[in-house]
Motif scaffolding. Structure first.
Motif, short mmCIF file in Angstrom:
data_model
loop_
_atom_site.label_atom_id
_atom_site.label_comp_id
_atom_site.label_asym_id
_atom_site.label_seq_id
_atom_site.Cartn_x
_atom_site.Cartn_y
_atom_site.Cartn_z
N ASP A 1 0.89 -1.17 0.00
CA ASP A 1 0.00 0.00 0.00
C ASP A 1 0.93 1.22 0.00
OD1 ASP A 1 -1.43 2.25 1.11
OD2 ASP A 1 -2.93 0.87 1.91
N PRO A 2 0.75 2.18 -0.92
CA PRO A 2 1.65 3.35 -0.94
C PRO A 2 1.51 4.24 0.29
CG PRO A 2 -0.16 3.64 -2.49
CD PRO A 2 -0.22 2.23 -2.02
N GLU B 1 1.17 -2.10 -5.44
CA GLU B 1 -0.13 -1.43 -5.61
C GLU B 1 -1.17 -2.50 -5.94
OE1 GLU B 1 -1.24 1.87 -5.94
OE2 GLU B 1 0.57 3.11 -6.01
N CYS C 1 -3.97 4.23 -9.85
CA CYS C 1 -3.39 4.83 -8.65
C CYS C 1 -4.25 4.50 -7.43
CB CYS C 1 -3.23 6.34 -8.83
SG CYS C 1 -4.74 7.30 -8.68
N TYR C 2 -3.61 4.51 -6.27
CA TYR C 2 -4.26 4.07 -5.05
C TYR C 2 -5.36 5.05 -4.61
CZ TYR C 2 -4.78 1.64 -0.64
OH TYR C 2 -5.29 0.92 0.41
N GLU D 1 1.22 10.28 -3.70
CA GLU D 1 1.46 8.91 -4.14
C GLU D 1 2.59 8.86 -5.18
OE1 GLU D 1 -1.06 5.25 -6.22
OE2 GLU D 1 -2.11 6.99 -5.39
N LEU E 1 6.04 6.65 -4.80
CA LEU E 1 6.42 5.57 -5.72
C LEU E 1 7.75 5.85 -6.41
CD1 LEU E 1 3.06 4.53 -7.43
CD2 LEU E 1 4.11 3.68 -5.34
N VAL F 1 8.49 -1.06 -7.41
CA VAL F 1 7.03 -0.93 -7.43
C VAL F 1 6.49 -2.11 -8.21
CG1 VAL F 1 5.06 0.42 -8.24
CG2 VAL F 1 7.06 1.58 -7.27
N ALA G 1 2.85 -4.27 -9.46
CA ALA G 1 1.40 -4.39 -9.61
C ALA G 1 1.13 -5.77 -10.18
CB ALA G 1 0.83 -3.31 -10.51
N ILE H 1 -1.31 2.84 -13.51
CA ILE H 1 -0.74 3.64 -12.42
C ILE H 1 0.12 4.76 -12.99
CG2 ILE H 1 0.85 3.62 -10.45
CD1 ILE H 1 0.01 0.63 -10.08
N SER I 1 -7.86 -5.13 -9.64
CA SER I 1 -6.47 -5.07 -10.13
C SER I 1 -6.05 -6.43 -10.64
CB SER I 1 -5.54 -4.64 -9.00
OG SER I 1 -5.57 -5.57 -7.93
#
Length: 401
Positions: free
Chosen positions: A113-114, A138, A143-144, A167, A171, A177, A179, A188, A312
């Protein structure tokens, strides 16, 4: 791999999950990785909110109430109480991660989690001499901040802009990073206006899940299900992004000969959903359940349906393919990349969902084709050893550089 090499890294995985979240959330994909790393002689641990002490939890709740009291007056485009709650619980986990990294000598801190990463980065400055490398996964599509908004934490335009800037900076400062899909990584970068795609960003899927296997008749017997009824199964915590009301409305419009039973596996307040089903004239109340054995339900069900507005990855979707359950999934986020032709994809709208469910329930040949393609895709999916190899390679690469 020599013992000396294995002992050179020490990894801490950090999420904001509660104990109930872990039943359907990240715990299902992260714990197998932690266990595989340990099998290799690598020290690895996984913490979430249940690891916070009573004092830390008490102060988190108290501070949230104090701050929320300043934001309750008047209508705003941002749900500040919900936002503050989310920020505080994640910062609290970041604080704990920084404390443990300094005290127990973790070399790598993996924040799932960012916002946890931002908290870890902030509190790390109070632990002089700690040189832990950190990175982020993520788990929302894009984007979160957008994922939080879609999950029910309403963010106004200006707050969304500030959250995205925060964010982005987090990152770009991370050592890696991740995903779970390539499309997710791309989204993202698009959302946060990052170009070109940094080399330290990686698409890394969840490993093929391992399920307890059952004969359909045996599974139904264990659950006490009727052998002659049609059972529709959906999985996920009860949250706006899962669109369970849409699924219930679609079920109400089905026209099939056999009676059906809707089953939802997920934690949360089910009362509004049960009330909606009653209003729409359901012959039977929805079965809401929680379980540690999702395979039992998948092998017993006739049809698995995901009506999510965004995903996601969608681990439950992949689990349906592994179990050989005929599956319908909304074509959102990273779902098409994960299921391919192994599920019937549909738009996340009422009419499209009704049409897809009607087709799958009345066309036996279509169901068989979908199941066959799904099982073929699941068998070719990377297993936990392959995925852990990739995680370890990332950890060692950033340590070496």
């Amino acid at each position: 791999m020599t013992k000396k090499k294995s002992e050179s890294i020490k990894i801490l995985m950090v999420t904001r999950e509660t104990l109930s979240d872990r039943r359907y959330g990240l715990g299902r994909s992260l714990m197998p990785i932690v266990e595989e790393l340990r099998q290799r002689g690598i020290s690895a641990d996984y913490i979430c909110q249940i690891d916070l002490g009573q004092r830390a939890t008490h102060w988190q709740i108290r501070l949230q109430h104090i701050l929320a009291s300043f934001t309750r007056n008047g209508e705003t485009s941002t749900d500040f109480p919900a936002l503050l709650y989310g920020l505080l619980e994640r910062f609290n986990m970041g604080r704990l991660a920084a404390k443990l990294a300094a005290k127990q000598g973790y070399t790598h801190v993996h924040c799932h989690d960012p916002l946890i990463a931002a908290g870890f980065r902030f509190f790390l400055r109070f632990h002089f001499g700690c040189r832990a490398i950190w990175g982020v996964t993520e788990h929302g599509f894009g984007c979160y901040a957008q994922a939080m908004h879609e999950d029910g934490v309403r963010l106004g335009r200006h707050v969304m802009h500030i959250m995205r800037i925060w964010e982005r900076h987090t990152l770009l400062a991370a050592s890696w990073v991740i995903a779970p899909t390539s499309s997710g990584i791309t989204q993202i970068a698009h959302d946060l206006k990052i170009s070109p795609l940094p080399k330290k960003w990686h698409p890394l899927v969840h490993a093929r899940p391992i399920l307890n296997q059952y004969d359909k008749r045996e599974a139904r017997h264990r659950l006490g299900w009727n052998t002659d009824m049609v059972y529709l199964l959906s999985v996920g915590r009860i949250a706006p992004v899962k669109q369970f009301p849409l699924l219930i409305e679609a079920c109400a419009k089905l026209k099939i000969k056999k009676d059906f039973q809707l089953v939802i596996l997920g934690d949360g307040n089910s009362d509004p959903l049960q009330k909606l089903a009653q209003q729409l004239g359901f012959a039977r109340e929805i079965i809401f359940a929680t379980t540690e054995d999702i395979g039992l339900y998948l092998y017993a069900a006739d049809l698995y349906v995901s009506a999510s507005a965004s995903e996601s990855f969608g681990l439950a979707n992949l689990e349906a393919l592994v179990a050989g359950t005929a599956a319908i999934c909304t074509a959102v986020g990273g779902v098409p990349e994960v299921v391919g032709e192994g599920a019937l994809l549909t738009e996340p709208t009422l009419n499209a969902l009704v049409e897809a469910m009607q087709r799958m329930l009345t066309d036996k040949e279509l169901r068989e084709v979908i199941v066959q393609k799904g099982q073929t895709r699941a068998k070719a999916w990377p297993d936990i050893i392959q995925i852990t190899d990739l995680y370890e390679a990332i950890y060692r690469q950033v340590a070496a550089s």
